[in-house]
Design a protein around this motif. Sequence first.
Motif, PDB file in Angstrom:
ATOM      1  N   UNK A 258       0.794  -1.451   0.044  1.00 36.02           N
ATOM      2  CA  UNK A 258      -0.360  -0.203  -0.128  1.00 36.02           C
ATOM      3  C   UNK A 258       1.220   1.336   0.101  1.00 36.02           C
ATOM      4  N   UNK A 259       1.611   1.096   0.683  1.00 35.32           N
ATOM      5  CA  UNK A 259       3.298   2.277   0.943  1.00 35.32           C
ATOM      6  C   UNK A 259       3.442   2.304  -0.717  1.00 35.32           C
ATOM      7  N   UNK A 260       4.240   1.107  -1.022  1.00 33.14           N
ATOM      8  CA  UNK A 260       4.684   0.890  -2.845  1.00 33.14           C
ATOM      9  C   UNK A 260       4.099   1.902  -3.157  1.00 33.14           C
ATOM     10  N   UNK A 261       3.463   1.638  -3.712  1.00 32.69           N
ATOM     11  CA  UNK A 261       1.776   1.741  -4.530  1.00 32.69           C
ATOM     12  C   UNK A 261       0.883   3.235  -4.219  1.00 32.69           C
ATOM     13  N   UNK A 262       1.162   3.795  -3.083  1.00 32.09           N
ATOM     14  CA  UNK A 262       0.921   5.388  -3.217  1.00 32.09           C
ATOM     15  C   UNK A 262      -0.288   5.401  -2.424  1.00 32.09           C
ATOM     16  N   UNK A 263      -1.003   4.244  -2.286  1.00 33.77           N
ATOM     17  CA  UNK A 263      -2.386   3.911  -1.956  1.00 33.77           C
ATOM     18  C   UNK A 263      -2.945   4.642  -0.021  1.00 33.77           C
ATOM     19  N   UNK A 264      -1.225   4.570   0.857  1.00 36.80           N
ATOM     20  CA  UNK A 264      -0.928   4.940   2.046  1.00 36.80           C
ATOM     21  C   UNK A 264      -0.456   5.603   1.469  1.00 36.80           C
ATOM     22  N   UNK A 265      -0.309   6.839   2.510  1.00 34.73           N
ATOM     23  CA  UNK A 265       0.878   7.496   3.340  1.00 34.73           C
ATOM     24  C   UNK A 265       2.114   6.871   3.847  1.00 34.73           C
ATOM     25  N   UNK A 266       3.346   7.677   4.039  1.00 33.68           N
ATOM     26  CA  UNK A 266       4.209   6.576   3.973  1.00 33.68           C
ATOM     27  C   UNK A 266       4.569   6.684   5.746  1.00 33.68           C
ATOM     28  N   UNK A 267       4.367   5.493   6.348  1.00 38.11           N
ATOM     29  CA  UNK A 267       4.241   5.356   7.847  1.00 38.11           C
ATOM     30  C   UNK A 267       5.297   4.608   8.349  1.00 38.11           C
ATOM     31  N   UNK A 268       5.700   4.805   9.385  1.00 34.56           N
ATOM     32  CA  UNK A 268       7.105   3.566   9.856  1.00 34.56           C
ATOM     33  C   UNK A 268       7.135   2.067   9.791  1.00 34.56           C
ATOM     34  N   UNK A 269       7.302   0.667   9.072  1.00 35.36           N
ATOM     35  CA  UNK A 269       7.489  -0.191   9.749  1.00 35.36           C
ATOM     36  C   UNK A 269       8.638  -0.801  10.030  1.00 35.36           C
ATOM     37  N   UNK A 270       8.460  -0.996  10.559  1.00 34.70           N
ATOM     38  CA  UNK A 270       9.769  -1.556  11.923  1.00 34.70           C
ATOM     39  C   UNK A 270       9.515  -2.823  12.144  1.00 34.70           C
ATOM     40  N   UNK A 271      10.202  -3.575  11.694  1.00 31.90           N
ATOM     41  CA  UNK A 271      10.412  -5.564  11.452  1.00 31.90           C
ATOM     42  C   UNK A 271      11.509  -5.326  12.913  1.00 31.90           C
ATOM     43  N   UNK A 272      10.864  -5.977  13.860  1.00 30.94           N
ATOM     44  CA  UNK A 272      11.817  -6.188  15.381  1.00 30.94           C
ATOM     45  C   UNK A 272      12.775  -7.430  15.747  1.00 30.94           C
ATOM     46  N   UNK A 273      13.916  -7.990  15.447  1.00 31.66           N
ATOM     47  CA  UNK A 273      14.416  -8.480  15.582  1.00 31.66           C
ATOM     48  C   UNK A 273      15.456  -9.038  14.262  1.00 31.66           C
TER      49      UNK A 273
END
Length: 248
Positions: free
Chosen positions: A170-185
Motif C-alpha cells: 500500500x505504501x509502495x503503490x502510494x495508496x497509503x501515505x508513508x509511515x514507519x514499518x519496523x521489523x523487530x529482531x
Amino acid sequence: MIEQPTGGWQTTVANGPLSRSLDDQWIYGDPWRIMRIQSEFIESFGTLGRLGPAISVFGSARTREDHPDYQFAEKLGGLLAEAGYAVITGGGPGIMEAANRGAHAAGPGASVGLGIELPFEQQLNPYLDVGYNFRYFFARKTCFFTYSHGFVVMPGGFGTLDELFEALTLVQCQKLSTFPIILVGSQYWGGLVEWLDKRVRTAGNVSDVDVQLIDICDEPEQVVTLINKHEQLRRASAVDPFPRPTWH
C-alpha cells in the motif's frame, strides 16, 4: 456449452460443471452479507476514530509468556502507551497479548484489540481497553491501516507476513501515505530483508526506495525513538496535530 436445467442454471468451468438451483441459499445470503460487512466498518470506525495516534503491533499468537519475544512486546507496549500512543493488536494471545498487557498496565495510551473469528484460535485477551471481533479479514485490515501511525512487526508466521507485505504494498503503490514499518529482531528478519534486497531488488522487481521502507530494530527503546521521529515529522508537516495516514 451452457444448459438450462429445469429450476436452475448450469455453466461449465475448467474442472467441470458448477450448478445451483434458483432457491439456493447463496442468492439470499450474499446481499445480506453486505449489510454485515457494512456494520463492521461502521461500528469499528466509530470506535477507533476517537483513539488519537496509535501504533499497531503484529506477531505470532503462539509465543509463550516465558519467551523473550513476549517480554519484548510487553515492554514495548508499555513504552508506547507511556509515550501517548494507543497500542493496536489483533487482540489474541502471544505477542498480541503481551503488547496489550504492557499498554494496559502503563497508560495513558489505550490498549486496543481487533480480533477475528477463527475456527481454531482465539479469544480476545483480557488486557484490552477497547476490543472488537471481526468476521471479515479485509474489514479488520482496513482498520489497522486506517487508524495506525506506524507498524511494528514482531516475529510471526503467515498472518504476520500477510500484514507486513500488505502494508509495504500500500505504501509502495502510494495508496497509503508513508509511515514507519519496523521489523523487530535482526536475527529473525535479516534473511528476509537480505533476500528482498539481493534477489527481488536486484531482479528489478522492486526499487531501491521500496527496500528502504523497512527499518529493523533490536531494542524496544529504539523502536519508540524511531516512531517518535516519524511522528514529529508528520505533525510538523500537517495542519491536524494528530493526522492519520491518508488513503489515496
